[in-house]
Design a protein around this motif. Structure first.
Motif, PDB file in Angstrom:
ATOM      1  N   LEU A  23      77.596  16.861 -76.699  1.00 46.06           N
ATOM      2  CA  LEU A  23      77.264  17.996 -77.429  1.00 46.06           C
ATOM      3  C   LEU A  23      76.582  17.107 -78.948  1.00 46.06           C
ATOM      4  O   LEU A  23      75.831  17.695 -79.639  1.00 46.06           O
ATOM      5  N   ALA A  24      77.213  15.935 -79.063  1.00 41.66           N
ATOM      6  CA  ALA A  24      76.290  15.143 -80.363  1.00 41.66           C
ATOM      7  C   ALA A  24      75.087  15.053 -79.988  1.00 41.66           C
ATOM      8  O   ALA A  24      74.337  15.056 -81.449  1.00 41.66           O
ATOM      9  N   GLY A  25      74.735  14.662 -79.119  1.00 42.27           N
ATOM     10  CA  GLY A  25      72.766  14.638 -79.152  1.00 42.27           C
ATOM     11  C   GLY A  25      72.721  15.560 -79.412  1.00 42.27           C
ATOM     12  O   GLY A  25      71.703  15.237 -79.640  1.00 42.27           O
ATOM     13  N   ALA A  26      73.016  16.367 -78.183  1.00 39.48           N
ATOM     14  CA  ALA A  26      72.073  18.274 -78.710  1.00 39.48           C
ATOM     15  C   ALA A  26      72.648  18.830 -80.381  1.00 39.48           C
ATOM     16  O   ALA A  26      71.060  19.397 -80.597  1.00 39.48           O
ATOM     17  N   LEU A  27      72.579  18.134 -80.978  1.00 39.38           N
ATOM     18  CA  LEU A  27      73.036  18.547 -82.177  1.00 39.38           C
ATOM     19  C   LEU A  27      71.947  17.290 -83.307  1.00 39.38           C
ATOM     20  O   LEU A  27      72.380  17.495 -84.081  1.00 39.38           O
ATOM     21  N   GLY A  28      72.075  17.098 -82.658  1.00 43.78           N
ATOM     22  CA  GLY A  28      71.699  15.441 -83.421  1.00 43.78           C
ATOM     23  C   GLY A  28      71.899  14.441 -83.640  1.00 43.78           C
ATOM     24  O   GLY A  28      71.769  13.642 -85.100  1.00 43.78           O
ATOM     25  N   LEU A  29      73.569  13.989 -83.653  1.00 45.34           N
ATOM     26  CA  LEU A  29      74.700  13.375 -84.381  1.00 45.34           C
ATOM     27  C   LEU A  29      74.928  11.890 -83.142  1.00 45.34           C
ATOM     28  O   LEU A  29      74.285  12.470 -81.943  1.00 45.34           O
ATOM     29  N   ARG A  30      75.903  11.227 -83.734  1.00 44.52           N
ATOM     30  CA  ARG A  30      76.197  10.244 -82.825  1.00 44.52           C
ATOM     31  C   ARG A  30      77.153  10.799 -82.528  1.00 44.52           C
ATOM     32  O   ARG A  30      78.103  11.825 -83.164  1.00 44.52           O
ATOM     33  N   GLU A  31      78.489  10.790 -81.538  1.00 45.18           N
ATOM     34  CA  GLU A  31      79.660  10.727 -80.744  1.00 45.18           C
ATOM     35  C   GLU A  31      80.322  10.176 -82.045  1.00 45.18           C
ATOM     36  O   GLU A  31      81.329  11.284 -82.406  1.00 45.18           O
ATOM     37  N   ASP A  32      80.317   9.710 -82.669  1.00 51.03           N
ATOM     38  CA  ASP A  32      81.269   9.209 -83.202  1.00 51.03           C
ATOM     39  C   ASP A  32      81.221   9.998 -85.462  1.00 51.03           C
ATOM     40  O   ASP A  32      82.219  10.239 -85.853  1.00 51.03           O
ATOM     41  N   ASP A  33      80.788  11.000 -85.091  1.00 48.68           N
ATOM     42  CA  ASP A  33      80.591  12.094 -86.101  1.00 48.68           C
ATOM     43  C   ASP A  33      81.319  12.973 -85.676  1.00 48.68           C
ATOM     44  O   ASP A  33      81.435  13.629 -86.649  1.00 48.68           O
ATOM     45  N   LEU A  34      81.742  13.370 -84.571  1.00 47.65           N
ATOM     46  CA  LEU A  34      82.411  14.328 -84.252  1.00 47.65           C
ATOM     47  C   LEU A  34      83.837  13.771 -84.707  1.00 47.65           C
ATOM     48  O   LEU A  34      84.631  13.024 -84.378  1.00 47.65           O
ATOM     49  N   VAL A  35      85.104  14.536 -85.445  1.00 46.47           N
ATOM     50  CA  VAL A  35      86.470  14.162 -85.415  1.00 46.47           C
ATOM     51  C   VAL A  35      86.627  13.736 -84.762  1.00 46.47           C
ATOM     52  O   VAL A  35      86.565  14.360 -83.058  1.00 46.47           O
ATOM     53  N   PRO A  36      87.234  12.419 -83.982  1.00 50.97           N
ATOM     54  CA  PRO A  36      87.947  11.768 -82.321  1.00 50.97           C
ATOM     55  C   PRO A  36      88.921  12.484 -82.085  1.00 50.97           C
ATOM     56  O   PRO A  36      89.391  12.563 -80.886  1.00 50.97           O
ATOM     57  N   ASP A  37      89.715  13.147 -82.817  1.00 49.28           N
ATOM     58  CA  ASP A  37      91.523  13.726 -82.318  1.00 49.28           C
ATOM     59  C   ASP A  37      90.839  15.479 -82.057  1.00 49.28           C
ATOM     60  O   ASP A  37      92.158  15.625 -82.335  1.00 49.28           O
ATOM     61  N   ARG A  38      89.853  15.646 -82.367  1.00 52.88           N
ATOM     62  CA  ARG A  38      90.084  17.665 -82.856  1.00 52.88           C
ATOM     63  C   ARG A  38      89.070  17.688 -81.804  1.00 52.88           C
ATOM     64  O   ARG A  38      87.599  17.318 -81.731  1.00 52.88           O
ATOM     65  N   PRO A  39      89.345  19.014 -81.042  1.00 44.97           N
ATOM     66  CA  PRO A  39      88.224  19.575 -79.359  1.00 44.97           C
ATOM     67  C   PRO A  39      86.916  20.585 -80.621  1.00 44.97           C
ATOM     68  O   PRO A  39      87.489  20.751 -80.923  1.00 44.97           O
ATOM     69  N   ALA A  40      86.303  20.028 -79.397  1.00 45.53           N
ATOM     70  CA  ALA A  40      84.780  21.104 -79.826  1.00 45.53           C
ATOM     71  C   ALA A  40      85.553  21.860 -79.358  1.00 45.53           C
ATOM     72  O   ALA A  40      85.164  22.162 -77.643  1.00 45.53           O
ATOM     73  N   ARG A  41      85.888  23.703 -79.782  1.00 45.86           N
ATOM     74  CA  ARG A  41      85.886  24.428 -79.316  1.00 45.86           C
ATOM     75  C   ARG A  41      85.862  26.031 -79.322  1.00 45.86           C
ATOM     76  O   ARG A  41      85.038  26.254 -80.481  1.00 45.86           O
ATOM     77  N   VAL A  42      85.366  26.969 -78.083  1.00 51.80           N
ATOM     78  CA  VAL A  42      85.270  28.035 -78.656  1.00 51.80           C
ATOM     79  C   VAL A  42      86.251  29.058 -79.013  1.00 51.80           C
ATOM     80  O   VAL A  42      87.065  29.409 -78.235  1.00 51.80           O
ATOM     81  N   VAL A  43      85.882  29.920 -80.234  1.00 56.85           N
ATOM     82  CA  VAL A  43      86.994  30.566 -80.387  1.00 56.85           C
ATOM     83  C   VAL A  43      86.077  32.246 -80.794  1.00 56.85           C
ATOM     84  O   VAL A  43      85.553  31.902 -81.317  1.00 56.85           O
ATOM     85  N   SER A  44      86.772  32.605 -80.178  1.00 58.51           N
ATOM     86  CA  SER A  44      86.008  34.662 -80.696  1.00 58.51           C
ATOM     87  C   SER A  44      87.232  35.347 -81.823  1.00 58.51           C
ATOM     88  O   SER A  44      88.466  36.018 -81.016  1.00 58.51           O
ATOM     89  N   THR A  45      86.218  35.940 -82.575  1.00 59.39           N
ATOM     90  CA  THR A  45      87.758  37.388 -83.351  1.00 59.39           C
ATOM     91  C   THR A  45      86.149  38.232 -82.956  1.00 59.39           C
ATOM     92  O   THR A  45      86.370  39.189 -84.140  1.00 59.39           O
ATOM     93  N   GLY A  46      85.495  38.604 -82.234  1.00 60.83           N
ATOM     94  CA  GLY A  46      84.671  39.660 -81.795  1.00 60.83           C
ATOM     95  C   GLY A  46      82.970  39.095 -81.238  1.00 60.83           C
ATOM     96  O   GLY A  46      82.126  39.357 -80.855  1.00 60.83           O
ATOM     97  N   ALA A  47      82.854  37.972 -81.577  1.00 55.39           N
ATOM     98  CA  ALA A  47      82.059  36.818 -81.505  1.00 55.39           C
ATOM     99  C   ALA A  47      82.618  35.660 -81.059  1.00 55.39           C
ATOM    100  O   ALA A  47      82.681  34.940 -81.693  1.00 55.39           O
ATOM    101  N   GLY A  48      81.946  35.254 -79.929  1.00 57.80           N
ATOM    102  CA  GLY A  48      82.600  33.795 -79.034  1.00 57.80           C
ATOM    103  C   GLY A  48      81.791  32.799 -80.072  1.00 57.80           C
ATOM    104  O   GLY A  48      80.719  32.294 -79.785  1.00 57.80           O
ATOM    105  N   HIS A  49      81.782  31.695 -80.813  1.00 54.05           N
ATOM    106  CA  HIS A  49      81.235  30.371 -81.355  1.00 54.05           C
ATOM    107  C   HIS A  49      81.972  29.338 -81.315  1.00 54.05           C
ATOM    108  O   HIS A  49      82.775  29.028 -81.027  1.00 54.05           O
TER     109      HIS A  49
END
Length: 314
Positions: free
Chosen positions: A153-179
């Protein structure tokens, strides 16, 4: 084969001055426009979304809204696409015909009902300081899949893995559209993101996400809760300066995870900054009360005009 003409307006949503916020092209009185024409008009305007206002098709509703991206995809969440439509309705005094806004301008306002996709959702319109302010309900939050390939995911965003917060997952959430909501270490990393469209589309499809919302608590204004950018290459939206359909899910997630604490009343207010990287700063306010998510904002009608549609067979 006679050409026809339609009126349109250009609205800057989540904006306090012109040429900021999220630009929306809006076509009122769209009942006589075919689906094919709607898609062609959205392609012509080439905004992240073009919204068409139609007469209600369900009992008890005030208006039906349909929104399309430049690639012809219809989107159904209640974000800036819907909020801009109600701002236009309020400022053009169309709501007065429905028994709408309070005449004394004291800010109490009136609640209407909008039909978007399969949803019928309340929308509240009021006046404050001479401007219309719209508050819309979104659908109750649904918490979806979590990304397991963080390095990919980090690579797809043009970032390094350590740019992502280590203890919080990336997840899909929807309130009408799932992002897909992706927590990022700081504002500099959010601004440095340069997604690879093909890789990001693949990553989104793997978890069932429509668009990707990068966010951090490293905000410009200390009173805000998050600073964000939104990408949706599969829908023809490279970057969007204000995305209500992503801000709602993010607010719901921040409250659910205890990042934002509700007041004693049980109501939490989340302010999200977006659009700074595009020189179109936006400020989106979301309130969360249990499973109820509401998004609020104002804006301005900055242009109006007429478009010519070709006659049948052209």
């Amino acid at each position: 084969m006679t050409d026809s003409h339609i009126e349109f307006a250009y609205v800057d949503v989540f904006a306090s001055v012109p040429l900021t916020g999220a630009p929306l092209t809006l076509v009122p009185d769209a009942d006589g426009i075919t689906d094919h024409q709607m898609r062609a008009v959205a392609r012509e305007f080439n905004q992240s979304e073009t919204t068409f206002i139609l007469k209600p098709s369900r009992p008890g509703t005030t208006r039906r809204l349909r929104s399309f991206t430049p690639t012809g995809e219809e989107v159904f969440g209640a974000g800036h696409n819907a909020l801009g439509a109600w701002l236009w309705l309020a400022t053009s005094e169309r709501l007065g015909l429905d028994g709408g806004l309070d005449g004394d301008g004291d800010g109490d306002g009136t609640t209407f009902s909008q039909h978007i996709g399969e949803d019928v959702l309340p929308v509240h319109v009021r006046h404050a300081d001479g401007r219309a302010i719209v508050t819309m309900d979104q659908s109750p939050p649904v918490f979806g899949a979590v990304v397991t390939d963080r390095a990919g995911l980090a690579g797809a965003l043009g970032l390094r893995e350590d740019d992502l917060v280590p203890d919080r997952p990336a997840r899909v959430v929807s309130t009408g559209a799932g992002h897909l909501l992706v927590p990022i270490r700081d504002r500099a990393a959010v601004d440095r993101a340069a997604p690879d469209a093909a890789r990001l589309i693949a990553a989104l499809r793997e978890v069932g996400g429509e668009g990707c919302y990068l966010y951090t608590d490293d905000t410009v204004d200390g009173g805000a809760s998050a600073y964000a950018r939104f990408f949706n290459p599969a829908m023809g939206i490279w970057e969007d300066p204000a995305t209500g359909t992503a801000a709602g899910p993010l607010a719901a997630l921040l409250v659910a995870d205890g990042i934002v604490t509700p007041a004693p009343t049980g109501r939490a207010t989340v302010v999200i900054e977006q659009g700074h990287a595009m020189a179109r700063p936006s400020r989106i306010t979301v309130t969360v009360s249990g499973s109820r998510v509401q998004i609020s904002g104002s804006g301005l009608v900055v242009a109006q005009g007429t478009m010519t549609l070709p006659g049948a067979g052209a």
